[in-house]
Design a protein around this motif. Structure first.
Motif, PDB file in Angstrom:
ATOM      1  N   GLY A 141       5.330  -1.309   5.982  1.00 55.69           N
ATOM      2  CA  GLY A 141       5.598  -0.679   7.281  1.00 55.69           C
ATOM      3  C   GLY A 141       4.528  -0.866   8.340  1.00 55.69           C
ATOM      4  N   ASP A 142       3.566  -1.742   8.093  1.00 55.92           N
ATOM      5  CA  ASP A 142       2.462  -2.009   9.029  1.00 55.92           C
ATOM      6  C   ASP A 142       2.846  -3.248   9.847  1.00 55.92           C
ATOM      7  N   GLN A 143       2.850  -3.105  11.167  1.00 54.28           N
ATOM      8  CA  GLN A 143       3.328  -4.209  12.019  1.00 54.28           C
ATOM      9  C   GLN A 143       2.536  -5.495  11.835  1.00 54.28           C
ATOM     10  N   PHE A 144       1.293  -5.368  11.445  1.00 56.33           N
ATOM     11  CA  PHE A 144       0.506  -6.570  11.160  1.00 56.33           C
ATOM     12  C   PHE A 144       1.127  -7.352  10.001  1.00 56.33           C
ATOM     13  N   TYR A 145       1.454  -6.642   8.914  1.00 60.94           N
ATOM     14  CA  TYR A 145       2.028  -7.335   7.748  1.00 60.94           C
ATOM     15  C   TYR A 145       3.490  -7.705   7.964  1.00 60.94           C
ATOM     16  N   ILE A 146       4.183  -6.938   8.809  1.00 63.31           N
ATOM     17  CA  ILE A 146       5.561  -7.299   9.144  1.00 63.31           C
ATOM     18  C   ILE A 146       5.578  -8.634   9.884  1.00 63.31           C
ATOM     19  N   LYS A 205       0.885   3.267   0.566  1.00 64.40           N
ATOM     20  CA  LYS A 205      -0.396   3.499   1.238  1.00 64.40           C
ATOM     21  C   LYS A 205      -1.296   2.308   0.982  1.00 64.40           C
ATOM     22  N   PHE A 206      -2.294   2.123   1.827  1.00 63.63           N
ATOM     23  CA  PHE A 206      -3.260   1.033   1.648  1.00 63.63           C
ATOM     24  C   PHE A 206      -4.215   1.473   0.542  1.00 63.63           C
ATOM     25  N   ASP A 207      -3.797   1.263  -0.697  1.00 64.36           N
ATOM     26  CA  ASP A 207      -4.482   1.915  -1.813  1.00 64.36           C
ATOM     27  C   ASP A 207      -4.336   1.036  -3.063  1.00 64.36           C
ATOM     28  N   VAL A 223      -4.278 -13.747   1.825  1.00 63.97           N
ATOM     29  CA  VAL A 223      -3.992 -13.687   3.249  1.00 63.97           C
ATOM     30  C   VAL A 223      -4.577 -12.384   3.798  1.00 63.97           C
ATOM     31  N   ASP A 224      -5.347 -12.496   4.875  1.00 63.26           N
ATOM     32  CA  ASP A 224      -6.000 -11.347   5.517  1.00 63.26           C
ATOM     33  C   ASP A 224      -7.239 -10.919   4.733  1.00 63.26           C
ATOM     34  N   THR A 225      -7.088 -10.047   3.760  1.00 62.95           N
ATOM     35  CA  THR A 225      -8.243  -9.527   3.022  1.00 62.95           C
ATOM     36  C   THR A 225      -8.606 -10.432   1.845  1.00 62.95           C
ATOM     37  N   THR A 226      -9.793 -10.172   1.263  1.00 61.08           N
ATOM     38  CA  THR A 226     -10.227 -10.940   0.091  1.00 61.08           C
ATOM     39  C   THR A 226     -10.825  -9.996  -0.953  1.00 61.08           C
ATOM     40  N   SER A 285     -12.234  -5.770   2.834  1.00 64.63           N
ATOM     41  CA  SER A 285     -13.094  -6.849   3.346  1.00 64.63           C
ATOM     42  C   SER A 285     -12.978  -7.040   4.854  1.00 64.63           C
ATOM     43  N   THR A 286     -11.772  -6.974   5.382  1.00 66.21           N
ATOM     44  CA  THR A 286     -11.559  -7.249   6.808  1.00 66.21           C
ATOM     45  C   THR A 286     -12.245  -6.223   7.709  1.00 66.21           C
ATOM     46  N   VAL A 287     -11.922  -4.966   7.468  1.00 65.70           N
ATOM     47  CA  VAL A 287     -12.475  -3.937   8.358  1.00 65.70           C
ATOM     48  C   VAL A 287     -13.984  -3.795   8.156  1.00 65.70           C
ATOM     49  N   ALA A 343     -15.966  -6.250   7.601  1.00 64.55           N
ATOM     50  CA  ALA A 343     -16.542  -7.350   8.396  1.00 64.55           C
ATOM     51  C   ALA A 343     -16.519  -7.015   9.890  1.00 64.55           C
ATOM     52  N   ARG A 344     -15.466  -6.343  10.335  1.00 66.21           N
ATOM     53  CA  ARG A 344     -15.398  -5.947  11.758  1.00 66.21           C
ATOM     54  C   ARG A 344     -16.499  -4.942  12.077  1.00 66.21           C
ATOM     55  N   VAL A 345     -16.703  -3.986  11.163  1.00 66.32           N
ATOM     56  CA  VAL A 345     -17.764  -2.996  11.355  1.00 66.32           C
ATOM     57  C   VAL A 345     -19.108  -3.719  11.448  1.00 66.32           C
ATOM     58  N   THR A 387     -11.143   0.129  13.995  1.00 67.61           N
ATOM     59  CA  THR A 387     -11.105  -1.194  13.358  1.00 67.61           C
ATOM     60  C   THR A 387      -9.735  -1.688  12.909  1.00 67.61           C
ATOM     61  N   ASN A 388      -8.687  -0.871  13.042  1.00 67.89           N
ATOM     62  CA  ASN A 388      -7.341  -1.402  12.761  1.00 67.89           C
ATOM     63  C   ASN A 388      -6.275  -0.551  13.459  1.00 67.89           C
ATOM     64  N   LEU A 389      -5.034  -0.932  13.224  1.00 68.20           N
ATOM     65  CA  LEU A 389      -3.875  -0.301  13.862  1.00 68.20           C
ATOM     66  C   LEU A 389      -3.914   1.222  13.777  1.00 68.20           C
ATOM     67  N   PHE A 390      -4.065   1.744  12.556  1.00 67.42           N
ATOM     68  CA  PHE A 390      -3.932   3.180  12.339  1.00 67.42           C
ATOM     69  C   PHE A 390      -5.174   3.941  12.791  1.00 67.42           C
ATOM     70  N   SER A 391      -6.343   3.300  12.695  1.00 66.56           N
ATOM     71  CA  SER A 391      -7.561   3.936  13.222  1.00 66.56           C
ATOM     72  C   SER A 391      -7.457   4.063  14.734  1.00 66.56           C
ATOM     73  N   PHE A 415      -8.555  -2.611  17.147  1.00 60.69           N
ATOM     74  CA  PHE A 415      -8.140  -3.874  16.534  1.00 60.69           C
ATOM     75  C   PHE A 415      -6.634  -3.769  16.329  1.00 60.69           C
ATOM     76  N   ASP A 416      -5.940  -4.885  16.461  1.00 62.55           N
ATOM     77  CA  ASP A 416      -4.485  -4.970  16.238  1.00 62.55           C
ATOM     78  C   ASP A 416      -3.680  -4.511  17.453  1.00 62.55           C
ATOM     79  N   ALA A 417      -2.429  -4.948  17.475  1.00 65.34           N
ATOM     80  CA  ALA A 417      -1.613  -4.758  18.676  1.00 65.34           C
ATOM     81  C   ALA A 417      -0.144  -4.550  18.334  1.00 65.34           C
ATOM     82  N   ALA A 459      -6.259  -8.550  19.215  1.00 61.37           N
ATOM     83  CA  ALA A 459      -5.028  -8.891  18.483  1.00 61.37           C
ATOM     84  C   ALA A 459      -5.284 -10.079  17.573  1.00 61.37           C
ATOM     85  N   GLN A 460      -4.879  -9.925  16.307  1.00 65.98           N
ATOM     86  CA  GLN A 460      -4.992 -11.041  15.359  1.00 65.98           C
ATOM     87  C   GLN A 460      -3.752 -11.934  15.476  1.00 65.98           C
ATOM     88  N   GLN A 461      -3.681 -12.941  14.631  1.00 63.50           N
ATOM     89  CA  GLN A 461      -2.524 -13.846  14.601  1.00 63.50           C
ATOM     90  C   GLN A 461      -1.854 -13.787  13.232  1.00 63.50           C
TER      91      GLN A 461
HETATM   92  O1  T6T Z   1      -5.942  -4.859  10.657  1.00 63.63           O
HETATM   93  C1  T6T Z   1      -4.898  -5.173   9.789  1.00 63.63           C
HETATM   94  C2  T6T Z   1      -5.447  -5.957   8.617  1.00 63.63           C
HETATM   95  O2  T6T Z   1      -6.135  -7.094   9.098  1.00 63.63           O
HETATM   96  C3  T6T Z   1      -6.402  -5.080   7.807  1.00 63.63           C
HETATM   97  O3  T6T Z   1      -6.823  -5.775   6.675  1.00 63.63           O
HETATM   98  C4  T6T Z   1      -5.738  -3.770   7.426  1.00 63.63           C
HETATM   99  O4  T6T Z   1      -5.194  -3.140   8.552  1.00 63.63           O
HETATM  100  C5  T6T Z   1      -4.238  -3.903   9.289  1.00 63.63           C
HETATM  101  O5  T6T Z   1      -3.160  -4.216   8.457  1.00 63.63           O
HETATM  102  C6  T6T Z   1      -3.691  -3.096  10.462  1.00 63.63           C
HETATM  103  O6  T6T Z   1      -3.166  -1.877  10.063  1.00 63.63           O
END
Ligand code: T6T
Length: 314
Positions: A38-43, A67-69, A115-118, A164-166, A168-170, A218-222, A243-245, A263-265
């Motif tokens: 349900g996260d627009q980034f992953y959609i 949840k992101f868990d 993809v995205d995180t590592t 890993s992603t957030v 790195a942004r921090v 650092t992300n959509l929900f934050s 971060f995110d759009a 905004a990411q791609q």
């Molecule tokens: O910012 C993206 C994603 O890059 C990050 O790893 C987790 O949060 C998002 O999915 C946005 O909610």
């Protein structure tokens, strides 16, 4: 910046054929495991994956935890591994907790693309595709600095340590903020990817430090929660860079609660992921690491380049 259109209303392709697995050469199944459903980034990433998969003759199944868990994501990965798709595209939710389940998937002969995180040791992955997250954090600081050239206190709202992603942004933001003597870095607070918690953190921070000039979410929900927190506190003149759009973030930009979005791609990350997996399966040359770019969206470019970078919501 043109993302492959996710054909609205069309049924999503699905790898439902029970005997498609088994490691035979004609296995053309891709499993995509999102960081969270349900996260627009992953959609939007799913749209890119499905478009490229269609072009290359693969079928796609997509699943994500509620949840992101990692405790919720691990059983999903384990069941995907048992079903033996040709490819697993996955955004691991924790650098440590998802290491063993993903090692297992690769050991089972599945081509794993991150993809995205590592994770801490991604040696098992055929390829890794993500944004320039450190650069994105630095760009977020630059956007705050542009709005608040005189400096002041800045705060970061992130999700959880170990993503890993957030993280790195921090780091990118922190380094830039600490390197500028006009600014005072107040550190990072963790919202567990829950907008309500992010809103409470921001309200409390503003009570303690009413002179905060900027917040990096650092992300959509934050970002969603930070905007709510500032509104609830009745604070004026604070620069929020998110971060995110997704559509909510764009609304916040339009009504002036948020001043800039990085905004990411995600669609491109998804397309690249399928391309690399296909190369790995067909003996083509595989790029171990691909870094995708980002677009800074403000009110001023929403009609053009900025608007095109907005994520899809379904
Ligand atoms: O910012 C993206 C994603 O890059 C990050 O790893 C987790 O949060 C998002 O999915 C946005 O909610």
């Amino acid at each position: 910046l043109t993302l492959a259109a996710c054909s609205t209303g069309a049924p999503t392709s699905s790898g439902s054929s029970g005997d498609a697995g088994g490691g035979s050469n004609d296995n053309k199944t891709i499993a995509f495991v999102q960081g969270v459903a349900g996260d627009q980034f992953y959609i939007t990433m799913q749209c890119g994956i499905e478009a490229k998969a269609k072009e290359l003759g693969y079928t796609v199944t997509t699943q994500g935890p509620q949840k992101f868990d990692p405790t919720l994501q691990k059983p999903i990965v384990d069941s995907v591994t048992a079903s033996k798709p040709a490819v697993l595209l996955v955004a691991p939710t924790d650098v440590q907790a998802m290491q063993a389940p993903l090692d297992q998937a690769a050991k089972a002969g599945i081509k794993v693309v991150l993809v995205d995180t590592t994770v801490n040791d991604p040696a098992f992955a055929v390829s890794q595709i993500s944004s320039d997250n450190v650069g994105g954090g630095k760009a977020a600081f630059d956007a705050i600095k542009q709005a608040k050239p005189d400096g002041g206190k800045v705060l970061v709202i992130s999700t959880d340590p170990g993503v890993s992603t957030v993280d790195a942004r921090v780091n990118g933001f922190e380094e830039a903020a600490k390197g500028d003597s006009a600014f005072q870095y107040l550190g990072v607070q963790y919202s567990n990817n829950d907008p309500a918690k992010a809103a409470n953190l921001v309200s409390a921070a503003l009570q303690k430090d009413p002179d905060i000039v900027g917040i990096f979410a650092t992300n959509l929900f934050s970002a969603e929660g930070s905007a709510t927190g500032v509104r609830q506190a009745g604070a004026k003149g604070i620069t929020i860079v998110g971060f995110d759009a997704g559509p909510n973030q764009v609304k916040a930009l339009e009504d002036g609660t948020v001043q800039a979005l990085v905004a990411q791609q995600p669609g491109v990350i998804g397309e690249d992921g399928v391309e690399q997996a296909n190369a790995a399966l067909t003996g083509g040359s595989v790029e171990k690491k691909i870094q995708t770019g980002f677009t800074i969206i403000t009110k001023d470019n929403l009609d053009g380049e900025g608007g095109q970078a907005v994520y899809k919501s379904s």
